[in-house]
Design a protein around this motif. Structure first.
Motif, PDB file in Angstrom:
ATOM      1  N   TRP A  80       0.830  -1.199   0.000  1.00  0.00           N
ATOM      2  CA  TRP A  80       0.000   0.000   0.000  1.00  0.00           C
ATOM      3  C   TRP A  80       0.868   1.252   0.000  1.00  0.00           C
ATOM      4  N   GLN A  81       0.631   2.134  -0.929  1.00  0.00           N
ATOM      5  CA  GLN A  81       1.291   3.436  -1.061  1.00  0.00           C
ATOM      6  C   GLN A  81       2.827   3.356  -0.959  1.00  0.00           C
ATOM      7  N   PRO A  82       3.442   2.563  -1.820  1.00  0.00           N
ATOM      8  CA  PRO A  82       4.905   2.440  -1.738  1.00  0.00           C
ATOM      9  C   PRO A  82       5.633   3.743  -2.039  1.00  0.00           C
ATOM     10  N   GLN A  83       5.069   4.589  -2.927  1.00  0.00           N
ATOM     11  CA  GLN A  83       5.741   5.850  -3.232  1.00  0.00           C
ATOM     12  C   GLN A  83       5.755   6.773  -2.020  1.00  0.00           C
ATOM     13  N   VAL A  84       4.655   6.774  -1.266  1.00  0.00           N
ATOM     14  CA  VAL A  84       4.573   7.623  -0.075  1.00  0.00           C
ATOM     15  C   VAL A  84       5.608   7.174   0.952  1.00  0.00           C
ATOM     16  N   ARG A  85       5.715   5.854   1.175  1.00  0.00           N
ATOM     17  CA  ARG A  85       6.695   5.331   2.134  1.00  0.00           C
ATOM     18  C   ARG A  85       8.121   5.629   1.682  1.00  0.00           C
ATOM     19  N   ARG A  86       8.391   5.430   0.384  1.00  0.00           N
ATOM     20  CA  ARG A  86       9.742   5.702  -0.133  1.00  0.00           C
ATOM     21  C   ARG A  86      10.097   7.179   0.004  1.00  0.00           C
ATOM     22  N   ARG A  87       9.146   8.059  -0.280  1.00  0.00           N
ATOM     23  CA  ARG A  87       9.400   9.499  -0.164  1.00  0.00           C
ATOM     24  C   ARG A  87       9.709   9.865   1.289  1.00  0.00           C
ATOM     25  N   ARG A  88       8.959   9.290   2.216  1.00  0.00           N
ATOM     26  CA  ARG A  88       9.181   9.587   3.640  1.00  0.00           C
ATOM     27  C   ARG A  88      10.537   9.047   4.108  1.00  0.00           C
TER      28      ARG A  88
END
Length: 186
Positions: A80-88
């Motif tokens: 779920w939301q891998p881009q959000v986790r990677r950005r964080r």
């Protein structure tokens, strides 16, 4: 099997979600089918039959067995939301750092005449971005829980025990043992 540190990183990553994952079984299975491309691939990931996956998708089965439900939950949250986790994570490694909250037994090697006996301490310490980067790098390359503990111990030694170079300069090694709990935030 994931270690304590890797689990803490996973929990911290969940805090990055901007939207919550689907709550219903039907919604979760629908999401997984979109991610994997077919019911057969989802079934292989979950360890169930493709017919079971299709029953969940259609709503013919409203509840999965507890062990299957846990695997479904884990599979959804992992994707779920891998881009959000990677950005964080990238932000933590570059600018914001990582906060470690733990209750564990700390032992260390120190100069003669000091007390180096290990004892339980409850610590909440903000580590600089360099430690977050090292921690993520080791986790991404499949490093062991012991290696990740070492990185956190190095950070705690520098920031907490040595106060950034202001005290306890004779302190050589810090070890984290008997972790009661450990939480990370980034």
């Amino acid at each position: 099997m994931a270690g304590e540190i890797e689990d803490a990183i996973e929990r911290a990553g969940r805090g990055a979600f901007t939207r919550q994952p689907p709550k219903t079984l039907k919604g979760r299975i629908g999401y997984l089918i979109k991610q994997f491309g077919s019911a057969k691939a989802v079934a292989a990931e979950l360890g169930v039959t493709a017919d079971s996956v299709n029953r969940y998708r259609r709503g013919a089965r409203k509840h999965a067995r507890p062990d299957v439900a846990a695997r479904i939950d884990h599979a959804v949250r992992q994707r779920w939301q891998p881009q959000v986790r990677r950005r964080r994570q990238k932000q933590a490694a570059a600018t914001t750092g990582i906060t470690v909250e733990t209750r564990a037994r700390f032992g260390y090697s120190a100069a003669a005449g000091t007390t180096d006996d290990g004892r339980f301490r409850r610590l909440t310490v903000h580590l600089p971005p360099a430690y977050a980067q090292r921690l993520f790098d080791v986790r991404d390359t499949g490093g062991s829980d012991q290696q990740m503990r070492g990185i956190i111990a190095d950070g705690l030694k520098e920031i907490y025990f040595q106060d950034g170079g202001g005290r306890a300069m004779g302190l050589s090694d810090v070890e984290i043992n008997d972790i009661d709990y450990l939480d990370l935030d980034y």
